[in-house]
Design an enzyme around this catalytic site. Structure first.
Site, PDB file in Angstrom:
ATOM      1  N   SER A 117       1.029  -1.058   0.029  1.00 39.53           N
ATOM      2  CA  SER A 117       0.045  -0.116  -0.064  1.00 39.53           C
ATOM      3  C   SER A 117       0.918   1.123   0.014  1.00 39.53           C
ATOM      4  O   SER A 117       1.754   1.537  -0.996  1.00 39.53           O
ATOM      5  CB  SER A 117      -0.952   0.020   1.099  1.00 39.53           C
ATOM      6  N   ASP A 167     -10.260  -3.559  -5.553  1.00 37.24           N
ATOM      7  CA  ASP A 167      -9.611  -2.876  -4.412  1.00 37.24           C
ATOM      8  C   ASP A 167     -10.168  -1.466  -4.262  1.00 37.24           C
ATOM      9  O   ASP A 167     -10.144  -0.880  -5.414  1.00 37.24           O
ATOM     10  CB  ASP A 167      -8.264  -2.530  -4.713  1.00 37.24           C
ATOM     11  N   HIS A 199      -8.178  -4.588  -0.830  1.00 36.23           N
ATOM     12  CA  HIS A 199      -6.918  -4.091  -0.337  1.00 36.23           C
ATOM     13  C   HIS A 199      -6.176  -5.016   0.479  1.00 36.23           C
ATOM     14  O   HIS A 199      -4.881  -5.148   0.505  1.00 36.23           O
ATOM     15  CB  HIS A 199      -7.137  -2.675   0.259  1.00 36.23           C
TER      16      HIS A 199
HETATM   17  C1  MLT Z   1      -1.288   6.147  -0.293  1.00 36.66           C
HETATM   18  O1  MLT Z   1      -1.669   6.905   0.443  1.00 36.66           O
HETATM   19  O2  MLT Z   1      -0.252   5.724  -0.493  1.00 36.66           O
HETATM   20  C2  MLT Z   1      -2.449   5.181  -0.715  1.00 36.66           C
HETATM   21  O3  MLT Z   1      -3.583   5.644  -0.771  1.00 36.66           O
HETATM   22  C3  MLT Z   1      -2.406   4.002  -0.041  1.00 36.66           C
HETATM   23  C4  MLT Z   1      -2.540   3.945   1.595  1.00 36.66           C
HETATM   24  O4  MLT Z   1      -3.858   4.502   1.734  1.00 36.66           O
HETATM   25  O5  MLT Z   1      -1.623   4.036   2.296  1.00 36.66           O
END
Ligand code: MLT
Length: 221
Positions: A117, A167, A199
């Site tokens: 992520s 996702d 996710h």
């Molecule tokens: C980010 O902010 O890098 C993406 O939205 C994934 C997350 O929520 O960490």
């Protein structure tokens, strides 16, 4: 186990311990573990050991605390990134990795990121902005962090991506777009789709990453 606050980052460090690794590889691969939003340096340890049991581990905690929890760079909203901060943080992280490799006497040409992520997004940022940092990467649930003015040369760098078809955080075209961008830079991208996947990760995706790692890095060098 060793969690230290040094070289500008709180980080977990573990040297390759398997005897067989020492015997077969003079310089073992190092996994750079990069957690998701709200995680920390211990989150991905188990996963990292499943993917590459013989590797050394460096796992830094994200330093962006704008949302009150660790991340690797600031975002303005879900999926909307502060590009200037992202660039600054990617360079800061790349400098940390270089310093850590020197300090711990690890091979800087054998660093493979495993990011989830937000951690996958900064790993993609490292590939696009500081490509010398990584020999390859596992990107779980990654998006396009930015499109640099000058595309880096990523030729021969193996990259494993796993994306979820449904996702809610990473739209399908983001994962596809990142794979296309990395391929345009010459990377060897393997993109796995988890049908109906969300996710969260599945065991199957970790097994696939392990197989990909064994194919691309066990006899690396
Ligand atoms: C980010 O902010 O890098 C993406 O939205 C994934 C997350 O929520 O960490």
């Amino acid at each position: 186990m060793p969690i230290v606050n040094d070289l500008g980052f709180i980080h977990y460090v573990e040297f390759a311990s398997a005897k067989s690794d020492r015997e077969t590889h003079e310089n073992p691969t190092t996994l750079l573990l990069l957690h998701g939003t709200g995680g920390n340096e211990t989150d991905l340890l188990e996963m990292g050991k499943q993917i590459a049991p013989e590797a050394a581990i460096i796992s830094p905690r994200g330093k962006s605390l704008d949302e009150g929890v660790p991340r690797y760079f600031r975002r303005l909203a879900e999926g909307l990134f502060d590009i200037e901060d992202l660039k600054f943080r990617a360079n800061e992280l790349a400098d940390f990795v270089r310093a850590a490799m020197r300090k711990y006497n690890l091979d800087p040409t054998r660093v493979v990121a495993v990011g989830y992520s937000n951690g996958a997004n900064i790993a993609a940022g490292l590939l696009l902005l500081r490509p010398e940092t990584l020999a390859g990467a596992v990107l779980f649930r990654a998006m396009i962090p930015l499109v640099p003015e000058n595309l880096p040369d990523l030729s021969e760098k193996p990259i494993f991506m796993a994306a979820g078809e449904s996702d809610p955080i990473v739209p399908k075209e983001q994962a596809e777009g990142l794979a296309t961008l990395l391929e345009k830079c010459g990377a060897l991208v393997t993109l796995h789709w988890r049908t109906g996947g969300a996710h969260a990760l599945t065991k199957e995706e970790i097994v696939l990453a392990r197989e990909w790692f064994a194919t691309n890095f066990i006899s690396f060098g």
